[in-house]
Write an enzyme that holds these catalytic residues in place. Structure first.
Site, PDB file in Angstrom:
ATOM      1  N   LYS A  21       0.824  -1.212   0.000  1.00 18.80           N
ATOM      2  CA  LYS A  21       0.000   0.000   0.000  1.00 18.80           C
ATOM      3  C   LYS A  21       0.860   1.265   0.000  1.00 18.80           C
ATOM      4  CE  LYS A  21      -4.263  -1.648   0.586  1.00 18.80           C
ATOM      5  NZ  LYS A  21      -4.614  -2.128  -0.742  1.00 18.80           N
ATOM      6  N   HIS A 129      13.721  -7.871  -3.041  1.00 22.06           N
ATOM      7  CA  HIS A 129      13.599  -9.197  -3.662  1.00 22.06           C
ATOM      8  C   HIS A 129      13.901  -9.210  -5.163  1.00 22.06           C
ATOM      9  CE1 HIS A 129      12.070 -10.815   0.023  1.00 22.06           C
ATOM     10  NE2 HIS A 129      10.969 -10.087   0.004  1.00 22.06           N
ATOM     11  N   ASP A 165      13.984  -6.319   7.338  1.00 20.81           N
ATOM     12  CA  ASP A 165      12.659  -6.764   6.873  1.00 20.81           C
ATOM     13  C   ASP A 165      12.410  -8.185   7.403  1.00 20.81           C
ATOM     14  OD1 ASP A 165      10.817  -5.854   4.220  1.00 20.81           O
ATOM     15  OD2 ASP A 165      10.798  -8.016   4.624  1.00 20.81           O
ATOM     16  N   HIS A 167      11.323 -10.575   5.791  1.00 21.20           N
ATOM     17  CA  HIS A 167      11.695 -11.536   4.743  1.00 21.20           C
ATOM     18  C   HIS A 167      13.184 -11.423   4.425  1.00 21.20           C
ATOM     19  CE1 HIS A 167       7.358 -10.652   4.142  1.00 21.20           C
ATOM     20  NE2 HIS A 167       7.283 -11.944   3.826  1.00 21.20           N
ATOM     21  N   ASP A 254       7.665  -5.178   8.408  1.00 23.08           N
ATOM     22  CA  ASP A 254       6.788  -6.346   8.512  1.00 23.08           C
ATOM     23  C   ASP A 254       7.226  -7.345   9.585  1.00 23.08           C
ATOM     24  OD1 ASP A 254       8.982  -6.998   7.012  1.00 23.08           O
ATOM     25  OD2 ASP A 254       7.864  -7.629   5.233  1.00 23.08           O
TER      26      ASP A 254
HETATM   27 ZN   LIG Z   1       9.117  -8.233   3.834  1.00 24.92          ZN
END
Ligand SMILES: [Zn+2]
Length: 398
Positions: A21, A129, A165, A167, A254
């Site tokens: 978003k 990524h 992050d 991830h 996140d």
């Molecule tokens: Zn992430």
């Protein structure tokens, strides 16, 4: 201090229903203005970026495929490049917009290495990524790698990349996996449980980059105490061994307990502590030079604006007031989905969340992993001469 902003950057909306978003950028900037932490003098625009900067990182065929898809003509090769998937839908103007994200991170980097700002942030950046020839995980071009590649090539600097992050920072890791000028460090939820499935302790770099890829995979439900202990066990030692000229921080939000796409269980207090510790390490090792970006963060109203307000406060060595102005929530009420109310406090309350039931087990496992990572890397660094912290420093053009 420099805060990169361009109104076009908050248009990075992949799809109206997509979890990424762009409004979170506007909410953050608005919050910072309401609490008096962002002044017009601190705001800088993205640089003009020529395509050579993208091509220094990305495959020409991939860039051509992104351009074609952006014009509404995705070729047969689009899907081979990860374009047009649920994670990475194509949209008109995509090439220009993601190029602008890269230009924003380059602007932050330029401001820092050219001495116009000690620290800088591009909250629209952090697309960690994206791979050489492939879009992945909501990321089309890797703005972090573009900015790092450029500063290594132009200024011969040594860059330490720290990715907080939830991830794994796979794109940046693989793009510099054998590069002696770049150390990548990622703390993330273990790839056994979460996308992209990499970031294991044995991914330590190769060739001239051996020992310069550092991964701390954490257990799901990791809370502040265990997270910060793992950070402290590995990050300062790795940064001191590498002796960077500048630190790049990917501050994806996140890892917070409320994030719907990952399972770490940090609070804003823990995240803010990690940001402040990174600033301290920059002060110790790079004369303070630090470039930060955003990244993930899929709880866009409650969590991300508050997390990134803490990030900006850490970078500027100020603090966010404990009570947030009511005017901030009032200003946005009409524009947010019905029923969404912006938070009134800067941090999570001490009793907002019960302790995680597996806290002891999670803490023990994370400690074992952090110790194992540091042991393995210390051995490699001894081997490659990095452990003194002086091996590469003399070679860098400063
Ligand atoms: Zn992430």
């Amino acid at each position: 201090m420099a805060f990169v902003h361009d109104p076009r950057l908050s248009r990075y909306e992949l799809h109206p229903d997509h979890p990424f978003k762009p409004l979170r950028l506007e909410l953050t900037r608005s919050l910072l203005e309401h609490v008096g932490l962002l002044t017009p003098a601190e705001v800088v625009p993205p640089v003009e970026l020529d395509e050579g900067a993208l091509l220094a990182v990305h495959d020409p065929g991939y860039v051509a495929a992104v351009k074609a898809a952006s014009l509404g003509r995705p070729g047969a090769e689009a899907s081979r490049h990860g374009l047009g998937t649920a994670d990475n839908p194509v949209f008109p103007g995509m090439h220009d917009l993601v190029s602008l994200v890269c230009a924003g991170t380059v602007a932050a980097m330029d401001a820092v290495v050219e001495g116009r700002a000690l620290r800088a942030v591009n909250l629209a950046g952090g697309l960690h990524h994206a791979l050489v020839d492939r879009a992945s995980g909501f990321c089309v071009y890797n703005d972090l790698a573009v900015a790092i590649r450029r500063v290594v090539d132009r200024h011969g600097l040594r860059v330490a990349y720290l990715d907080l992050d939830a991830h794994h920072g796979d794109g940046v890791q693989w793009l510099f996996y054998d590069d002696p000028a770049v150390m990548t460090i990622s703390l993330h939820e273990s790839g056994h449980y979460l996308f992209p499935g990499t970031g294991h302790t044995y991914e330590t770099g190769k060739g001239a980059g051996r020992g310069l890829s550092v991964n701390v995979p954490l257990e799901p439900f990791t809370e502040d105490g265990s997270y910060l202990a793992a950070f402290e066990a590995v990050v300062p030692a790795a940064l001191r061994a590498f002796a960077p000229d500048v630190i790049v921080l990917q501050a994806g939000a996140d890892a917070h307990r409320l994030d719907p796409l990952a399972d770490l269980a940090l609070t804003l207090t823990g995240m803010a502590a990690a940001y402040r510790r990174t600033v301290e390490l920059a002060d110790e090792l790079t004369g303070g030079r630090l470039v930060a970006t955003g990244g993930g963060g899929y709880d866009p109203y409650r969590t991300v604006p508050r997390a990134w307000a803490q990030l900006w406060a850490a970078l500027t060595v100020r603090s966010v007031p404990a009570e947030l102005p009511r005017a901030w929530a009032d200003e946005w009420r009409e524009r947010l989905p019905s029923g969404v109310e912006l938070p009134r406090r800067a941090l999570d309350g001490p009793d907002d969340y019960p302790p995680q039931p597996k806290r002891a087990q999670v803490t023990r496992r994370n400690q074992v992993v952090a110790d194992r990572v540091l042991d393995a890397l210390t051995t490699i660094w001894r081997d490659t001469g990095l452990s003194t912290g002086a091996a590469g420093r003399g070679a860098a053009a400063r």
